[in-house]
Design a protein around this motif. Structure first.
Motif, mmCIF file in Angstrom:
data_model
loop_
_atom_site.group_PDB
_atom_site.id
_atom_site.type_symbol
_atom_site.label_atom_id
_atom_site.label_comp_id
_atom_site.label_asym_id
_atom_site.label_seq_id
_atom_site.Cartn_x
_atom_site.Cartn_y
_atom_site.Cartn_z
ATOM 1 N N PRO B 114 -0.028 -1.716 -0.471
ATOM 2 C CA PRO B 114 -0.204 -0.034 0.473
ATOM 3 C C PRO B 114 1.126 1.168 0.029
ATOM 4 O O PRO B 114 0.069 2.408 -0.093
ATOM 5 N N THR B 117 1.804 2.684 -3.975
ATOM 6 C CA THR B 117 0.100 2.574 -4.890
ATOM 7 C C THR B 117 -0.067 3.759 -4.627
ATOM 8 O O THR B 117 0.017 4.342 -3.235
ATOM 9 N N SER B 118 -0.659 4.831 -5.098
ATOM 10 C CA SER B 118 -0.996 6.170 -5.140
ATOM 11 C C SER B 118 -2.302 5.528 -4.418
ATOM 12 O O SER B 118 -3.968 4.337 -4.938
ATOM 13 N N VAL B 120 -5.708 7.773 -4.223
ATOM 14 C CA VAL B 120 -5.897 7.813 -5.170
ATOM 15 C C VAL B 120 -7.067 6.247 -5.466
ATOM 16 O O VAL B 120 -8.120 6.363 -5.791
ATOM 17 N N ALA B 121 -5.631 5.795 -5.927
ATOM 18 C CA ALA B 121 -5.929 3.909 -6.381
ATOM 19 C C ALA B 121 -6.911 3.908 -4.906
ATOM 20 O O ALA B 121 -7.628 3.157 -5.226
ATOM 21 N N THR B 122 -6.069 3.257 -4.812
ATOM 22 C CA THR B 122 -6.326 2.404 -3.734
ATOM 23 C C THR B 122 -7.502 3.074 -2.189
ATOM 24 O O THR B 122 -8.898 1.862 -2.323
ATOM 25 N N LEU B 124 -10.128 4.139 -3.974
ATOM 26 C CA LEU B 124 -11.462 3.640 -4.965
ATOM 27 C C LEU B 124 -12.454 2.413 -4.398
ATOM 28 O O LEU B 124 -12.877 1.827 -4.043
ATOM 29 N N VAL B 125 -11.389 1.032 -3.980
ATOM 30 C CA VAL B 125 -11.731 0.004 -3.487
ATOM 31 C C VAL B 125 -12.251 0.008 -2.282
ATOM 32 O O VAL B 125 -13.197 -0.512 -2.291
ATOM 33 N N GLN B 127 -13.556 2.336 -1.027
ATOM 34 C CA GLN B 127 -14.844 3.162 -1.379
ATOM 35 C C GLN B 127 -15.817 1.657 -1.329
ATOM 36 O O GLN B 127 -17.139 1.641 -0.804
ATOM 37 N N MET B 128 -15.309 1.237 -2.076
ATOM 38 C CA MET B 128 -16.469 -0.389 -2.608
ATOM 39 C C MET B 128 -16.449 -1.296 -1.097
ATOM 40 O O MET B 128 -17.245 -1.824 -0.887
ATOM 41 N N MET B 235 -10.371 11.135 -0.730
ATOM 42 C CA MET B 235 -11.223 10.321 -2.042
ATOM 43 C C MET B 235 -13.072 10.233 -1.684
ATOM 44 O O MET B 235 -13.001 9.864 -1.820
#
Lengths: 280, 295
Positions: B114, B117-118, B120-122, B124-125, B127-128, B235
């Motif tokens: 983690p 990685t950004s 911003v990208a993680t 999004l996950v 959020q799910m 985010m």
């Protein structure tokens, strides 16, 4: 005998805790990969293996109208590359002076430089924005990479720590051969500091690639922005449409370059952090 | 005078030439910006019309604004949970990894993932994962017979965001602690074992005191990061109009300047943030003198 059983139990417990932790660290990534290959209809299924495997999310991503992912990718790559070049060059020059050369005010200047690590980033953001906006550069990528060419405390510190470990005799030998300061820097220190330079290169690239706030301030609008801002814009549109599969495909694409580098250059990532750590 | 190579003749020029970019950054970009922000904080300015002198108006407005107090309080609460969380969890992970078992490099990679990685990208996950009706986390809770939680609603969002931020920071903390742990000589433990010390005793009597420099360093870095935490919060909690369900100071500065063109007010907030961080750093350095053991 009792002690050995105890050690075995302790080992087993260690593995168990580490494993549970590792599942927690990795699951979000597996979920990202899995969702990006699912059909939109399956986006909320709770299985890691997609019920139907599809590539249409990636096709949809590249055919998407408002935000061109290849362009965002290119923007992020150019900004990150220039940032890396700037940091490697200026930080290594300064680190060399601070580690090797004797001059008045050296320790004072170095302490001042380290102090800048404590200044919250937002303090510098507002005046920098004002200046770049006067220069008419807001909306271009220049404000994102140009500051990398005036050094940085973190990189200078990291490289200085490494330079200090290089034996002094090499400098003296080069001196006897008549080498000047820039020559010692370029021909003795840089070649020997490859691991530290690689670590700084990775950190600089990663930092620029992952940055959100500065691109949000300087290039906030599609189509010409960076991957991070693009993803944030995309998030708003896709979440509203309830389409997480394409969103995950975008997220996956955006971290793929770093993941690949990470798996090949783990040693540098990890040594780099350790290097910048606790030595005083 | 300090040790080192003495520059001869023309080399003085090269020395300052090599230092020039960094010195420019130091005096112009870092300290210059600090002064400029300080000056701006006493003005009313929208960047389009000339700035107007406002005296302490921005600061008084901040003091009176309940929204600013909320964001300040949130920032402090975030920091108070995030910093101990990162320090304790990553220290625990590092101690377990340092036991010399096989296959540790696999775990090291997993825990560091983690951090590479950004956010911003993680985010999004996450959020799910945090989804109220469709997320995995509530699915797990419900399969355990528990009530689902609205993770990103106002009353829970701060905790959810703290969890994600800790998740993202364990990797770096772990490496710092691993580096610190390897500097402890093995003989200390052997001597303690001869005296009959048990596992936990060894940890509290040897490991912990000797690793205080790493703990100090990690606490300092985590505090600075906590006050500047932005990506995940942006985010996961932003709503329309740049508003957030977890208003923190950084968010508020961004919104004030780049949504409302209130550069004077945003500068005052930035100065406020700087003063708080400076005060905390002062406290830490005082604590360092008292509790940190350097060999």
């Amino acid at each position: 005998m009792g002690k050995r059983v105890q050690t075995r139990l302790l080992d087993a417990l260690t593995y168990l805790i580490l494993l549970i932790g590792a599942v927690g660290m990795v699951t979000p990534f597996l979920w990202m990969v899995s969702t990006s290959f699912k059909l939109p209809a399956d986006q909320f299924t709770k299985t890691l293996i997609p019920p139907t495997f599809t590539l249409r999310n990636f096709q949809a991503l590249f055919a998407y109208g408002d935000i061109s992912f290849p362009l965002l990718f290119l923007n992020s790559a150019v900004i990150s590359l220039l940032t890396t070049i700037g940091q490697l060059l200026t930080c290594s020059m300064a680190a060399f002076c601070f580690a090797v050369v004797r001059f008045k005010g050296r320790d004072f200047l170095f302490t001042l430089l380290l102090l800048t690590l404590l200044i919250p980033f937002h303090v510098t953001l507002i005046p920098n924005f004002v200046i770049f906006s006067w220069l008419g550069l807001v909306g271009t990528s220049v404000p994102l990479w140009l500051p990398a060419f005036w050094g940085g405390a973190f990189g200078t510190f990291l490289l200085r720590q490494y330079f200090l470990t290089i034996p002094r005799d090499l400098v003296d030998a080069a001196r006897v051969d008549g080498a000047t300061l820039p020559q010692i820097y370029w021909k003795v220190y840089l070649p020997l500091a490859k691991p530290a330079l690689a670590a700084l290169a990775i950190f600089s690239f990663q930092g620029a690639w992952n940055d959100l706030l500065r691109p949000l301030v300087y290039m906030p609008a599609a189509p010409n922005t960076t991957l991070t801002v693009g993803l944030a814009l995309f998030q708003t549109q896709m979440t509203r449409g309830g389409n997480f599969t394409v969103l995950m495909a975008g997220a996956l694409i955006s971290i793929l370059p770093l993941l690949i580098v990470f798996f090949f250059a783990q040693r540098f990532f990890i040594e780099g952090i350790a290097l910048s750590g606790v030595k005083r | 005078m300090e040790a080192g190579l003495k520059p001869l003749g023309r080399e003085k020029f090269w020395l300052w030439a090599m230092l020039a970019p960094t010195l420019f950054g130091l005096f112009f970009s870092a300290f210059g910006s600090l002064l400029a922000t300080l000056a701006l904080s006493f003005t009313r300015w929208d960047l389009l019309t000339p700035p107007q002198w406002a005296g302490f108006a921005n600061y008084i407005a901040l003091f009176k604004d309940p929204k600013n107090l909320t964001s300040l309080l949130n920032t402090v609460r975030f920091t108070a949970m995030y910093v101990p969380g990162v320090v304790i969890v990553s220290l625990l992970v590092a101690v377990l990894m340092n036991r010399g078992l096989k296959g540790i490099s696999f775990f090291r990679t997993a825990y560091y993932l983690p951090a590479v990685t950004s956010a911003v990208a993680t985010a999004l996950v996450w959020q799910m994962i945090y989804g109220k009706d469709t997320g995995i986390l509530n699915y797990l809770l419900e399969s355990l017979g528990l009530q689902p939680v609205c993770w990103l609603c106002t009353d829970m969002a701060l905790y959810s965001v703290v969890i994600v931020n800790i998740w993202g920071a364990i990797g770096e903390g772990m490496i710092i602690f691993l580096a610190g742990l390897t500097t402890i000589p093995r003989e200390y433990y052997e001597a303690a074992e001869m005296d009959g010390a048990k596992g936990l005793q060894k940890f509290f009597r040897i490991t912990l005191p000797l690793i205080t420099p790493s703990i100090f360093f990690q606490t300092l870095i985590s505090t600075i990061n906590a006050f500047q935490a932005y990506d995940y919060i942006y985010m996961l909690t932003r709503r329309g109009q740049g508003d957030s369900s977890v208003p923190v100071v950084v968010f508020s500065i961004y919104r004030n300047a780049w949504h409302f063109s209130n550069y004077g007010g945003a500068s005052a907030q930035a100065i406020e943030l700087t003063l708080i961080v400076a005060a905390l750093m002062g406290l830490y350095l005082w604590l360092e003198k008292r509790f940190v053991v350097y060999e």
